[in-house]
Design a protein around this motif. Structure first.
Motif, PDB file in Angstrom:
ATOM      1  N   LEU A  35      38.064  52.110  38.660  1.00  0.00           N
ATOM      2  CA  LEU A  35      37.888  51.223  39.595  1.00  0.00           C
ATOM      3  C   LEU A  35      36.414  51.100  39.694  1.00  0.00           C
ATOM      4  O   LEU A  35      36.074  49.919  39.977  1.00  0.00           O
ATOM      5  CB  LEU A  35      38.482  51.586  41.006  1.00  0.00           C
ATOM      6  N   THR A  36      35.496  51.856  39.201  1.00  0.00           N
ATOM      7  CA  THR A  36      34.144  51.586  39.402  1.00  0.00           C
ATOM      8  C   THR A  36      33.853  50.718  38.346  1.00  0.00           C
ATOM      9  O   THR A  36      32.853  49.835  38.585  1.00  0.00           O
ATOM     10  CB  THR A  36      33.255  52.953  39.019  1.00  0.00           C
ATOM     11  N   ALA A  37      34.260  50.956  37.034  1.00  0.00           N
ATOM     12  CA  ALA A  37      34.184  49.978  35.818  1.00  0.00           C
ATOM     13  C   ALA A  37      34.639  48.612  36.333  1.00  0.00           C
ATOM     14  O   ALA A  37      33.861  47.572  35.917  1.00  0.00           O
ATOM     15  CB  ALA A  37      34.689  50.522  34.740  1.00  0.00           C
ATOM     16  N   ALA A  38      35.797  48.414  36.668  1.00  0.00           N
ATOM     17  CA  ALA A  38      36.274  47.139  37.128  1.00  0.00           C
ATOM     18  C   ALA A  38      37.653  47.237  37.863  1.00  0.00           C
ATOM     19  O   ALA A  38      38.197  48.237  37.991  1.00  0.00           O
ATOM     20  CB  ALA A  38      36.793  46.438  35.661  1.00  0.00           C
ATOM     21  N   PRO A  39      37.968  46.182  38.846  1.00  0.00           N
ATOM     22  CA  PRO A  39      39.190  46.244  39.429  1.00  0.00           C
ATOM     23  C   PRO A  39      40.367  46.504  38.678  1.00  0.00           C
ATOM     24  O   PRO A  39      40.519  45.752  37.361  1.00  0.00           O
ATOM     25  CB  PRO A  39      39.159  44.719  40.281  1.00  0.00           C
ATOM     26  N   LYS A  40      41.458  47.049  38.914  1.00  0.00           N
ATOM     27  CA  LYS A  40      42.355  47.374  38.041  1.00  0.00           C
ATOM     28  C   LYS A  40      43.799  47.397  38.989  1.00  0.00           C
ATOM     29  O   LYS A  40      43.841  47.505  40.150  1.00  0.00           O
ATOM     30  CB  LYS A  40      42.365  48.662  37.438  1.00  0.00           C
ATOM     31  N   SER A  41      44.894  46.838  38.353  1.00  0.00           N
ATOM     32  CA  SER A  41      46.213  46.938  38.974  1.00  0.00           C
ATOM     33  C   SER A  41      46.821  48.291  38.992  1.00  0.00           C
ATOM     34  O   SER A  41      46.383  49.151  38.320  1.00  0.00           O
ATOM     35  CB  SER A  41      47.150  46.107  38.392  1.00  0.00           C
ATOM     36  N   ARG A  42      47.610  48.459  39.828  1.00  0.00           N
ATOM     37  CA  ARG A  42      48.264  49.801  40.006  1.00  0.00           C
ATOM     38  C   ARG A  42      48.819  50.311  38.509  1.00  0.00           C
ATOM     39  O   ARG A  42      48.805  51.489  38.051  1.00  0.00           O
ATOM     40  CB  ARG A  42      49.355  49.887  41.091  1.00  0.00           C
ATOM     41  N   VAL A  72      43.417  50.442  46.037  1.00  0.00           N
ATOM     42  CA  VAL A  72      44.289  49.875  44.952  1.00  0.00           C
ATOM     43  C   VAL A  72      45.066  49.008  45.660  1.00  0.00           C
ATOM     44  O   VAL A  72      45.806  49.193  46.536  1.00  0.00           O
ATOM     45  CB  VAL A  72      45.407  50.920  44.493  1.00  0.00           C
ATOM     46  N   ASP A  73      44.915  47.480  45.479  1.00  0.00           N
ATOM     47  CA  ASP A  73      45.861  46.655  46.146  1.00  0.00           C
ATOM     48  C   ASP A  73      46.026  45.482  45.378  1.00  0.00           C
ATOM     49  O   ASP A  73      45.102  44.684  44.645  1.00  0.00           O
ATOM     50  CB  ASP A  73      44.718  46.020  46.989  1.00  0.00           C
ATOM     51  N   ASP A  74      47.176  45.411  44.613  1.00  0.00           N
ATOM     52  CA  ASP A  74      47.653  44.525  43.647  1.00  0.00           C
ATOM     53  C   ASP A  74      47.469  43.135  44.082  1.00  0.00           C
ATOM     54  O   ASP A  74      47.464  42.185  43.178  1.00  0.00           O
ATOM     55  CB  ASP A  74      49.270  44.987  43.033  1.00  0.00           C
ATOM     56  N   ALA A  75      47.744  42.988  45.244  1.00  0.00           N
ATOM     57  CA  ALA A  75      47.805  41.605  45.809  1.00  0.00           C
ATOM     58  C   ALA A  75      46.482  40.979  45.837  1.00  0.00           C
ATOM     59  O   ALA A  75      46.111  39.753  45.274  1.00  0.00           O
ATOM     60  CB  ALA A  75      48.415  41.322  47.228  1.00  0.00           C
ATOM     61  N   GLU A  76      45.375  41.912  46.077  1.00  0.00           N
ATOM     62  CA  GLU A  76      43.998  41.437  46.129  1.00  0.00           C
ATOM     63  C   GLU A  76      43.620  41.116  44.737  1.00  0.00           C
ATOM     64  O   GLU A  76      42.917  40.417  44.279  1.00  0.00           O
ATOM     65  CB  GLU A  76      43.203  42.461  46.694  1.00  0.00           C
ATOM     66  N   PHE A  77      43.905  42.335  43.886  1.00  0.00           N
ATOM     67  CA  PHE A  77      43.463  42.391  42.402  1.00  0.00           C
ATOM     68  C   PHE A  77      44.037  40.881  41.921  1.00  0.00           C
ATOM     69  O   PHE A  77      43.337  40.058  41.101  1.00  0.00           O
ATOM     70  CB  PHE A  77      44.176  43.419  41.644  1.00  0.00           C
ATOM     71  N   ASP A 108      56.636  37.662  43.792  1.00  0.00           N
ATOM     72  CA  ASP A 108      55.844  36.819  44.960  1.00  0.00           C
ATOM     73  C   ASP A 108      54.374  37.255  45.094  1.00  0.00           C
ATOM     74  O   ASP A 108      53.538  36.392  45.469  1.00  0.00           O
ATOM     75  CB  ASP A 108      56.555  37.477  46.280  1.00  0.00           C
ATOM     76  N   THR A 109      54.086  38.458  44.576  1.00  0.00           N
ATOM     77  CA  THR A 109      52.637  38.769  44.438  1.00  0.00           C
ATOM     78  C   THR A 109      51.741  37.928  43.532  1.00  0.00           C
ATOM     79  O   THR A 109      50.624  37.391  43.964  1.00  0.00           O
ATOM     80  CB  THR A 109      52.321  40.205  44.031  1.00  0.00           C
ATOM     81  N   ALA A 110      52.561  37.687  42.256  1.00  0.00           N
ATOM     82  CA  ALA A 110      52.000  36.586  41.470  1.00  0.00           C
ATOM     83  C   ALA A 110      52.088  35.338  41.894  1.00  0.00           C
ATOM     84  O   ALA A 110      51.012  34.690  41.675  1.00  0.00           O
ATOM     85  CB  ALA A 110      52.805  36.975  40.245  1.00  0.00           C
ATOM     86  N   ALA A 111      53.090  34.949  42.385  1.00  0.00           N
ATOM     87  CA  ALA A 111      53.303  33.475  42.898  1.00  0.00           C
ATOM     88  C   ALA A 111      52.195  33.285  44.020  1.00  0.00           C
ATOM     89  O   ALA A 111      51.493  32.145  43.980  1.00  0.00           O
ATOM     90  CB  ALA A 111      54.604  33.331  43.457  1.00  0.00           C
TER      91      ALA A 111
END
Length: 179
Positions: A35-42, A72-77, A108-111
């Motif tokens: 996560l320090t390197a770059a945001p990531k999904s779960r 870790v927040d897939d919606a924000e990512f 829904d998260t992607a949409a």
């Protein structure tokens, strides 16, 4: 003299048995470095933990905890990914949807994340991409030159996820303006 135990301490270890690191701490450390390197999904983090042979139950527990504290927040990512890739790469919603799915973000998260892009945004991005690639010194009155450039520009937009109809519309408008 050798150790009387066959699995005794290695030479130079001072005779102390090494303490096994806590698997949860190891997993947490791996995730935080990622996560320090770059945001990531779960899913990306889960895959990284699997590569590092972290037990699935440990990985799930660590990722659950990091979701609780919103590291870790897939919606924000997904929202951030869509904004970034649309701006920097000029990708259309269709291409972004594929990229999100590769990262484990669907439904829904992607949409919701893709909802940030309007049809006008996509049209403007497609026009900008075509303007950047359009050869202003080409003779577009020559049918073969026009067709060749049209094919190339439409294909470029297609690779970026734009529909064929939008691609042809944008390219035709741009070439007509120069012809």
């Amino acid at each position: 003299m050798a150790s009387s135990r066959p699995d005794g301490p290695a030479a130079g270890s001072g005779g102390h048995d090494a303490v096994e690191p806590d698997p949860h701490e190891v997993a947490r450390s791996i995730v935080l470095r990622q996560l320090t390197a770059a945001p990531k999904s779960r899913l990306q983090l889960q895959r990284k933990l699997a590569e590092r042979d972290v037990a699935p139950d440990v990985a799930a527990a660590v990722l659950d905890r990091l979701e609780e504290v919103q590291l870790v927040d897939d919606a924000e990512f997904a929202r951030m990914w869509v904004r970034s890739r649309a701006q920097t790469k000029g990708l259309a919603a269709r291409a972004l949807e594929r990229e999100l799915a590769d990262k484990g973000i669907t439904g829904d998260t992607a949409a919701e994340a893709l909802g940030q892009l309007s049809a006008d945004d996509e049209l403007a991005a497609a026009r900008s991409l075509v303007e950047a690639k359009l050869k202003t010194n080409a003779d577009y009155t020559d049918r073969s030159v026009r067709d060749k450039h049209t094919r190339r520009l439409v294909a470029m937009l297609g690779r970026k996820g734009y529909s064929p109809s939008l691609a042809f519309q944008v390219v035709t408008e741009a070439i007509d303006a120069l012809a």
